[in-house]
Design a protein around this motif. Sequence first.
Motif, PDB file in Angstrom:
ATOM      1  N   ASP A  89       0.836  -1.212   0.000  1.00 34.41           N
ATOM      2  CA  ASP A  89       0.000   0.000   0.000  1.00 34.41           C
ATOM      3  C   ASP A  89       0.867   1.257   0.000  1.00 34.41           C
ATOM      4  OD1 ASP A  89      -2.675  -0.526  -0.215  1.00 34.41           O
ATOM      5  OD2 ASP A  89      -2.997  -0.860   1.922  1.00 34.41           O
TER       6      ASP A  89
ATOM      7  N   VAL B  42     -12.206  -4.562   1.922  1.00 33.42           N
ATOM      8  CA  VAL B  42     -10.999  -4.135   1.194  1.00 33.42           C
ATOM      9  C   VAL B  42     -11.060  -4.590  -0.259  1.00 33.42           C
ATOM     10  CG1 VAL B  42      -8.496  -4.485   1.033  1.00 33.42           C
ATOM     11  CG2 VAL B  42      -9.539  -3.991   3.238  1.00 33.42           C
TER      12      VAL B  42
ATOM     13  N   ALA C  24      -8.634   3.583  -1.130  1.00 31.72           N
ATOM     14  CA  ALA C  24      -8.529   2.230  -0.553  1.00 31.72           C
ATOM     15  C   ALA C  24      -7.300   2.087   0.359  1.00 31.72           C
ATOM     16  CB  ALA C  24      -8.532   1.176  -1.657  1.00 31.72           C
TER      17      ALA C  24
ATOM     18  N   ASN D 294      -7.615   0.889   4.304  1.00 32.23           N
ATOM     19  CA  ASN D 294      -7.128  -0.447   4.681  1.00 32.23           C
ATOM     20  C   ASN D 294      -6.709  -0.541   6.148  1.00 32.23           C
ATOM     21  OD1 ASN D 294      -7.649  -1.359   2.175  1.00 32.23           O
ATOM     22  ND2 ASN D 294      -5.560  -1.873   1.618  1.00 32.23           N
TER      23      ASN D 294
END
Length: 308
Positions: free
Chosen positions: A67, A243, A276, A280
Amino acid sequence: MGHENITEFILLGLLSDEDERIACFVVFSLCYIAILSGNLLILLTISGSCLREQPMYFFLSYLSFMDVCFTSTVAPKLITDLLAQQKTISYNSCMAQMFYAHFFGATEIFILVAMAYDRYAAICRPLHYMVIMSRQVCYVLLMASILGAFLHSILQVLIIIELPFCGPNQIDHYFCDVFPLLKLACTDTSLLVIVIISTTGVLAILTFVALVISYIIILSTLRTRSSQSCRKALSTCGSHITVVFMFFLPLIFTYVPMADSVGSDKVFALFYTMIAPMFNPLIYSLRNTDMKNAMKKMWCRDTQLEEK
């Protein structure tokens, strides 16, 4: 190889209005700080607690790392460009950005699949779980994710570097991606558009369908369990499913329609590049009792040590 004429591209970015750009600069800067701090908190908590021994958290720590890497290939440029007069990017930087965005993004997708497999093994095959998800298997799944992502990304770059870019150099996006670049090539790219939709688009759809099916199997297995184990499993799977939906749906909308819809693609891309990754850590830490306990233990222990 006819790209000698163009050595840099101009990114048109998200917005043209000056006031909106300043507002977005503030919002996206805060989002980026939240993404970095949230995911680093998860990484530190898992690596500093006994959670790292569990396969689910082993994958979660790598998901958080991806991420950070994924957003960092896109966000800093997006944020600085909101205030810049000239939003240029060199040809080589553009290719590198496209490679890394696809590489980290695809690795995330494969890690999410590995996490779904882990949940399936834990809930549907509990007696064999330690064998199915041994540390060796975890590393194999991780390496397979990285290798699969590398092959996917290198394919995207190889498609683009073979194209001649001789005319307009304005990319209607805020980062270098395949469809906006295909529109600028001085040759017919309709066949390549089909190739990319059938590779990236189909990969996204198939993975999404596989994940949804795996969670349906898991949830149907849970119906036979006691209410307490059912609740715990549901909270873990619930966060995974959230997610998956947040990441995949915008991705599918971006890569499955024909390449004419680049304007709306920019909005969809914001979901999987900024929104997103920001949610998360919240989803995984707030909805997860083990994670909350590990954070309390770890961070409260630190403050107690300081007091002593």
